[in-house]
Write an enzyme that holds these catalytic residues in place. Structure first.
Site, PDB file in Angstrom:
ATOM      1  N   GLY A 290       0.840  -1.186   0.000  1.00  0.00           N
ATOM      2  CA  GLY A 290       0.000   0.000   0.000  1.00  0.00           C
ATOM      3  C   GLY A 290       0.875   1.237   0.000  1.00  0.00           C
TER       4      GLY A 290
ATOM      5  N   HIS B  56      -2.622   7.285   7.103  1.00  0.00           N
ATOM      6  CA  HIS B  56      -1.726   8.253   6.462  1.00  0.00           C
ATOM      7  C   HIS B  56      -2.494   9.498   6.017  1.00  0.00           C
ATOM      8  CE1 HIS B  56       2.217   6.429   6.317  1.00  0.00           C
ATOM      9  NE2 HIS B  56       1.723   5.291   5.853  1.00  0.00           N
TER      10      HIS B  56
ATOM     11  N   CYS C 245       6.328   0.198   7.395  1.00  0.00           N
ATOM     12  CA  CYS C 245       5.838   1.375   6.693  1.00  0.00           C
ATOM     13  C   CYS C 245       6.960   1.900   5.810  1.00  0.00           C
ATOM     14  CB  CYS C 245       5.388   2.447   7.686  1.00  0.00           C
ATOM     15  SG  CYS C 245       4.771   3.948   6.912  1.00  0.00           S
ATOM     16  N   LEU C 246       6.637   2.227   4.580  1.00  0.00           N
ATOM     17  CA  LEU C 246       7.640   2.747   3.665  1.00  0.00           C
ATOM     18  C   LEU C 246       8.178   4.108   4.110  1.00  0.00           C
ATOM     19  CD1 LEU C 246       6.012   1.671   0.284  1.00  0.00           C
ATOM     20  CD2 LEU C 246       7.859   0.541   1.542  1.00  0.00           C
TER      21      LEU C 246
ATOM     22  N   HIS D 171      -4.079   1.067   7.749  1.00  0.00           N
ATOM     23  CA  HIS D 171      -2.747   1.682   7.724  1.00  0.00           C
ATOM     24  C   HIS D 171      -2.716   2.837   6.722  1.00  0.00           C
ATOM     25  CE1 HIS D 171       1.784   1.328   7.946  1.00  0.00           C
ATOM     26  NE2 HIS D 171       1.630   2.042   6.837  1.00  0.00           N
ATOM     27  N   GLU D 172      -3.184   2.582   5.505  1.00  0.00           N
ATOM     28  CA  GLU D 172      -3.135   3.616   4.469  1.00  0.00           C
ATOM     29  C   GLU D 172      -4.087   4.766   4.774  1.00  0.00           C
ATOM     30  OE1 GLU D 172      -0.624   3.525   2.596  1.00  0.00           O
ATOM     31  OE2 GLU D 172      -0.147   1.445   3.058  1.00  0.00           O
TER      32      GLU D 172
ATOM     33  N   GLN E  58       2.737   9.989   1.352  1.00  0.00           N
ATOM     34  CA  GLN E  58       4.045   9.347   1.406  1.00  0.00           C
ATOM     35  C   GLN E  58       4.934   9.739   0.232  1.00  0.00           C
ATOM     36  OE1 GLN E  58       2.257   5.270   2.321  1.00  0.00           O
ATOM     37  NE2 GLN E  58       4.245   5.226   3.376  1.00  0.00           N
TER      38      GLN E  58
END
Length: 188
Positions: free
Chosen positions: A46, A145, A99-100, A141-142, A51
């Site tokens: 994702g 953000h 997480c990226l 999670h997304e 991000q």
């Protein structure tokens, strides 16, 4: 398509509420294509617009479940409804997230087991997905953000010191930190 730099914690766009998408044009389509390419190269399951430095309410996802079903799409202006989050400590094996925007790090986090995602796609067509397990986790999670929340902001107290230590050691937590999937080799 292009691979975009991914912002690392400390960048203001990651800690701010994203704005609704109002323009459904070629630039939005290009952003979504670039986000899919970036997520693939990272690799990730994702990726939210903040991000990659864009403060808009959208995320992409690409994950194959245990039954071989591919869940791939874009959620624009999403709403996520959740079942109650289980109580107790998170399992370090089954409930660890990464997480990226905190590349290479993983910490356990309890999430709701079930979620309903309602959003529109690039053609402004409404859709709904009832998700459970890991797919529900991805959506939570997304969507976080888009509200300026990183998963580490939700960790149990026992892990907050470990997160702070990692952020300090790696020089994160300040504006201007990015990494480029496919080019940057991040050390764990």
């Amino acid at each position: 398509m292009a691979v975009l730099p991914i912002r690392i914690t400390g960048e203001a766009v990651l800690h701010s509420v994203a704005e609704e998408v109002t323009e459904f044009d070629d630039s939005l389509r290009q952003l979504v294509d670039d986000m899919f390419e970036t997520m693939k190269e990272a690799p990730g399951v994702g990726l939210a617009a903040p991000q990659v430095g864009v403060g808009l309410r959208l995320f992409v996802y690409n994950w194959t479940d245990d039954e071989g079903v591919l869940w791939r799409g874009v959620a624009i202006n999403p709403e996520v409804w959740l079942s109650p989050t289980p109580t107790g400590e998170a399992d370090e094996d089954d409930e660890s997230e990464g997480c990226l925007s905190l590349p290479g790090e993983r910490f356990p986090l309890r999430r709701a087991e079930h979620a309903i995602l309602r959003a529109v796609d690039l053609d402004q067509k409404r859709f709904e997905i009832v998700a459970e397990g890991w797919l529900a986790r991805i959506f939570q999670h997304e969507n976080d953000h888009l509200d300026g929340v990183l998963y580490v902001d939700r960790l149990e107290h026992d892990y907050t010191k470990a997160v702070a230590k990692v952020i300090k050691k790696k020089g994160w937590g300040v504006p201007g930190q990015t990494w480029l999937p496919g080019e940057d080799h991040l050390e764990d």
